[in-house]
Write an enzyme that holds these catalytic residues in place. Structure first.
Site, PDB file in Angstrom:
ATOM      1  N   ASN A  45       0.805  -1.244  -0.126  1.00 22.20           N
ATOM      2  CA  ASN A  45       0.039  -0.031  -0.044  1.00 22.20           C
ATOM      3  C   ASN A  45       0.759   1.057   0.044  1.00 22.20           C
ATOM      4  O   ASN A  45       1.609   1.492   0.926  1.00 22.20           O
ATOM      5  CB  ASN A  45      -0.860   0.016   1.249  1.00 22.20           C
ATOM      6  CG  ASN A  45      -1.755   1.087   1.429  1.00 22.20           C
ATOM      7  OD1 ASN A  45      -1.319   2.428   1.028  1.00 22.20           O
ATOM      8  ND2 ASN A  45      -2.930   0.796   1.746  1.00 22.20           N
TER       9      ASN A  45
ATOM     10  N   HIS B  88       0.971   6.159   1.739  1.00 22.09           N
ATOM     11  CA  HIS B  88       1.852   7.271   2.460  1.00 22.09           C
ATOM     12  C   HIS B  88       2.878   7.923   1.744  1.00 22.09           C
ATOM     13  O   HIS B  88       3.376   8.770   2.230  1.00 22.09           O
ATOM     14  CB  HIS B  88       2.048   6.606   3.796  1.00 22.09           C
ATOM     15  CG  HIS B  88       0.931   6.367   4.682  1.00 22.09           C
ATOM     16  ND1 HIS B  88       0.065   7.617   4.772  1.00 22.09           N
ATOM     17  CD2 HIS B  88       0.797   5.335   5.086  1.00 22.09           C
ATOM     18  CE1 HIS B  88      -0.909   6.750   5.558  1.00 22.09           C
ATOM     19  NE2 HIS B  88      -0.769   5.834   5.698  1.00 22.09           N
TER      20      HIS B  88
ATOM     21  N   HIS C  62      -5.597   3.656  -1.529  1.00 23.39           N
ATOM     22  CA  HIS C  62      -7.039   3.990  -0.718  1.00 23.39           C
ATOM     23  C   HIS C  62      -7.377   5.335  -1.333  1.00 23.39           C
ATOM     24  O   HIS C  62      -6.701   6.345  -1.067  1.00 23.39           O
ATOM     25  CB  HIS C  62      -6.972   3.927   0.617  1.00 23.39           C
ATOM     26  CG  HIS C  62      -8.251   4.146   1.477  1.00 23.39           C
ATOM     27  ND1 HIS C  62      -8.381   4.052   2.718  1.00 23.39           N
ATOM     28  CD2 HIS C  62      -9.467   4.302   0.915  1.00 23.39           C
ATOM     29  CE1 HIS C  62      -9.539   3.999   3.201  1.00 23.39           C
ATOM     30  NE2 HIS C  62     -10.495   4.496   2.100  1.00 23.39           N
TER      31      HIS C  62
ATOM     32  N   ARG D  12      -9.849   8.095  -0.813  1.00 26.35           N
ATOM     33  CA  ARG D  12     -10.517   8.689   0.364  1.00 26.35           C
ATOM     34  C   ARG D  12     -11.242   9.825  -0.114  1.00 26.35           C
ATOM     35  O   ARG D  12     -11.013  10.480  -1.022  1.00 26.35           O
ATOM     36  CB  ARG D  12      -9.463   8.941   1.520  1.00 26.35           C
ATOM     37  CG  ARG D  12      -8.635   7.832   2.243  1.00 26.35           C
ATOM     38  CD  ARG D  12      -8.062   8.682   3.777  1.00 26.35           C
ATOM     39  NE  ARG D  12      -7.873   7.398   4.418  1.00 26.35           N
ATOM     40  CZ  ARG D  12      -8.820   6.981   5.328  1.00 26.35           C
ATOM     41  NH1 ARG D  12     -10.209   7.672   5.508  1.00 26.35           N
ATOM     42  NH2 ARG D  12      -8.227   6.148   6.123  1.00 26.35           N
TER      43      ARG D  12
ATOM     44  N   ARG E 296      -7.022  12.885   0.637  1.00 27.76           N
ATOM     45  CA  ARG E 296      -6.088  13.521   1.635  1.00 27.76           C
ATOM     46  C   ARG E 296      -4.572  13.027   0.895  1.00 27.76           C
ATOM     47  O   ARG E 296      -3.651  13.732   1.315  1.00 27.76           O
ATOM     48  CB  ARG E 296      -6.149  13.179   2.741  1.00 27.76           C
ATOM     49  CG  ARG E 296      -5.968  11.887   3.371  1.00 27.76           C
ATOM     50  CD  ARG E 296      -5.739  11.715   5.094  1.00 27.76           C
ATOM     51  NE  ARG E 296      -7.126  11.670   5.608  1.00 27.76           N
ATOM     52  CZ  ARG E 296      -7.332  10.597   6.457  1.00 27.76           C
ATOM     53  NH1 ARG E 296      -6.168   9.885   6.862  1.00 27.76           N
ATOM     54  NH2 ARG E 296      -8.467  10.436   7.015  1.00 27.76           N
TER      55      ARG E 296
ATOM     56  N   GLU F  17      -8.701   0.401  -2.333  1.00 27.94           N
ATOM     57  CA  GLU F  17      -9.623   0.566  -1.251  1.00 27.94           C
ATOM     58  C   GLU F  17     -10.578   1.541  -1.494  1.00 27.94           C
ATOM     59  O   GLU F  17     -10.137   2.760  -1.862  1.00 27.94           O
ATOM     60  CB  GLU F  17      -8.902   0.540   0.050  1.00 27.94           C
ATOM     61  CG  GLU F  17      -7.913  -0.616   0.320  1.00 27.94           C
ATOM     62  CD  GLU F  17      -6.847  -0.268   1.491  1.00 27.94           C
ATOM     63  OE1 GLU F  17      -7.032   0.929   2.035  1.00 27.94           O
ATOM     64  OE2 GLU F  17      -6.110  -1.254   1.693  1.00 27.94           O
TER      65      GLU F  17
ATOM     66  N   THR G 100      -8.280   3.684   8.570  1.00 27.54           N
ATOM     67  CA  THR G 100      -9.669   2.738   8.538  1.00 27.54           C
ATOM     68  C   THR G 100      -9.712   2.080  10.110  1.00 27.54           C
ATOM     69  O   THR G 100      -8.696   1.656  10.418  1.00 27.54           O
ATOM     70  CB  THR G 100      -9.160   1.650   7.480  1.00 27.54           C
ATOM     71  OG1 THR G 100      -9.073   2.361   6.244  1.00 27.54           O
ATOM     72  CG2 THR G 100     -10.858   0.918   7.191  1.00 27.54           C
TER      73      THR G 100
ATOM     74  N   GLU H 183     -10.849  -9.526   3.216  1.00 30.36           N
ATOM     75  CA  GLU H 183      -9.376  -9.256   3.897  1.00 30.36           C
ATOM     76  C   GLU H 183      -9.964  -8.889   5.233  1.00 30.36           C
ATOM     77  O   GLU H 183     -10.666  -7.850   5.778  1.00 30.36           O
ATOM     78  CB  GLU H 183      -9.040  -7.732   3.272  1.00 30.36           C
ATOM     79  CG  GLU H 183      -7.872  -7.465   4.009  1.00 30.36           C
ATOM     80  CD  GLU H 183      -7.128  -6.082   3.229  1.00 30.36           C
ATOM     81  OE1 GLU H 183      -6.861  -6.093   2.245  1.00 30.36           O
ATOM     82  OE2 GLU H 183      -6.563  -5.285   4.112  1.00 30.36           O
TER      83      GLU H 183
ATOM     84  N   HIS I 229      -3.563  -4.403   7.863  1.00 35.81           N
ATOM     85  CA  HIS I 229      -3.850  -3.250   8.625  1.00 35.81           C
ATOM     86  C   HIS I 229      -2.958  -3.517  10.146  1.00 35.81           C
ATOM     87  O   HIS I 229      -2.796  -4.594  10.779  1.00 35.81           O
ATOM     88  CB  HIS I 229      -5.175  -2.919   9.233  1.00 35.81           C
ATOM     89  CG  HIS I 229      -5.416  -1.564   9.408  1.00 35.81           C
ATOM     90  ND1 HIS I 229      -5.237  -0.887  10.678  1.00 35.81           N
ATOM     91  CD2 HIS I 229      -5.806  -0.531   8.639  1.00 35.81           C
ATOM     92  CE1 HIS I 229      -5.344   0.323  10.352  1.00 35.81           C
ATOM     93  NE2 HIS I 229      -5.783   0.570   9.295  1.00 35.81           N
TER      94      HIS I 229
HETATM   95  N1  PXP Z   1      -5.880  -2.991   4.520  1.00 35.08           N
HETATM   96  C1  PXP Z   1      -6.888  -1.950   4.522  1.00 35.08           C
HETATM   97  C2  PXP Z   1      -8.278  -2.184   4.372  1.00 35.08           C
HETATM   98  C3  PXP Z   1      -6.390  -0.726   5.010  1.00 35.08           C
HETATM   99  O1  PXP Z   1      -7.466   0.407   5.015  1.00 35.08           O
HETATM  100  C4  PXP Z   1      -4.947  -0.563   5.124  1.00 35.08           C
HETATM  101  C5  PXP Z   1      -4.802   1.014   5.514  1.00 35.08           C
HETATM  102  O2  PXP Z   1      -4.922   1.844   4.371  1.00 35.08           O
HETATM  103  C6  PXP Z   1      -4.108  -1.451   5.034  1.00 35.08           C
HETATM  104  C7  PXP Z   1      -4.558  -2.638   4.789  1.00 35.08           C
HETATM  105  C8  PXP Z   1      -2.844  -1.240   5.155  1.00 35.08           C
HETATM  106  O3  PXP Z   1      -2.582  -0.885   6.652  1.00 35.08           O
HETATM  107  P1  PXP Z   1      -1.022  -0.235   7.167  1.00 35.08           P
HETATM  108  O4  PXP Z   1      -0.901   1.206   6.292  1.00 35.08           O
HETATM  109  O5  PXP Z   1      -1.282  -0.344   8.596  1.00 35.08           O
HETATM  110  O6  PXP Z   1      -0.125  -1.433   6.688  1.00 35.08           O
END
Ligand code: PXP
Length: 239
Positions: free
Chosen positions: A6, A9, A43, A45, A49, A70, A101, A151, A186
């Site tokens: 992901n 960031h 994601h 949003r 953001r 996402e 999330t 998930e 997550h």
């Molecule tokens: N899975 C989902 C559904 C999420 O919303 C997120 C965060 O965007 C992640 C996985 C990844 O989480 P993390 O950034 O804490 O690894």
């Protein structure tokens, strides 16, 4: 076991200086693939953001593995997804102002809305995951409304909630027995991922924050050296 990286960031760092063209999430995606990522996750949003529509459009063109977006059930975002057609969409809840999330989608409250979204996405050939708590009742609904995968939220496990690993194991077994593909994610990082990664039914983990954080650390020395070399070279620069 597939790793979905992901890259939200990377966009967070870009948006911290709104308007600058770096760091470019698309470039990070290609580097993540070079490092072995099996998929790229972002994601979109409601407040845009970090990741924007343009990021997703370009990612869809250039990602060689698979692109997983996402997204909430927000109608405008769902329309965008139907148009851009990522390989996977993961339906998540979204509370305005949340830091990240906060939990799985409560399908007991939004079953019909989620069913309509799943139907429309699948009609366009998009595979659908639903982000869920490790709860058999919710997983049953995900199956009933036609999701391809769930998930399982590993956020509470990552926070150290007692018994959560067992709940995830049981939920993974249950989801697989329903014929759902099982993903997880997550809050996973380098020190807590192994127990989750060893659950046999889980075929994909989506990990973001910890990988981007680590990338800053392992890249810092080189990034400073490159800038230092520029400064040293500037002394020889002919004005
Ligand atoms: N899975 C989902 C559904 C999420 O919303 C997120 C965060 O965007 C992640 C996985 C990844 O989480 P993390 O950034 O804490 O690894």
């Amino acid at each position: 076991m597939r790793l979905g990286v992901n890259i939200d960031h990377v966009a967070t760092v870009r948006e911290a200086r709104g308007g600058v063209p770096y760091p470019e999430p698309v470039e990070a995606a290609l580097l993540a693939e070079s490092g072995g990522a099996d998929g790229i996750t972002v994601h979109l949003r409601i407040d845009r953001r970090h990741i924007k529509e343009r990021d997703i459009r370009i990612l869809k063109e250039v990602v060689k593995t698979h692109l997983n977006v996402e997204a909430s059930l927000d109608p405008e975002i769902q329309e965008f997804l139907l148009d851009v057609k990522p390989h996977w969409v993961c339906l998540v809840p979204e509370r305005p102002g949340e830091r990240t999330t906060e939990g799985g989608l409560d399908l007991t409250k939004v079953e019909e809305e989620a069913r309509r979204a799943v139907d429309r996405l699948k009609e366009r050939g998009i595979k659908v995951t639903i982000f869920v708590e490790p709860d058999a009742k919710i997983i049953e609904i995900a199956k009933r409304i036609g999701a391809d995968a769930v998930e399982i939220n590993t956020g509470k496990y990552a926070e150290g909630v007692p018994g959560e690993l067992k709940r995830i194991e049981d939920a993974a077994g249950f989801a697989a027995s329903c014929g759902l593909e099982v993903h997880g994610g997550h809050g996973l990082h380098y020190h807590n991922v192994v127990p989750v990664a060893s659950i046999p039914e889980i075929v994909e983990l989506n990990i973001g924050h910890s990988i981007v954080a680590r990338a800053i650390m392992v890249g810092m020395e080189r990034a400073v050296r490159e800038m230092k070399n520029l400064l040293l070279g500037a002394r020889k620069w002919n004005r």
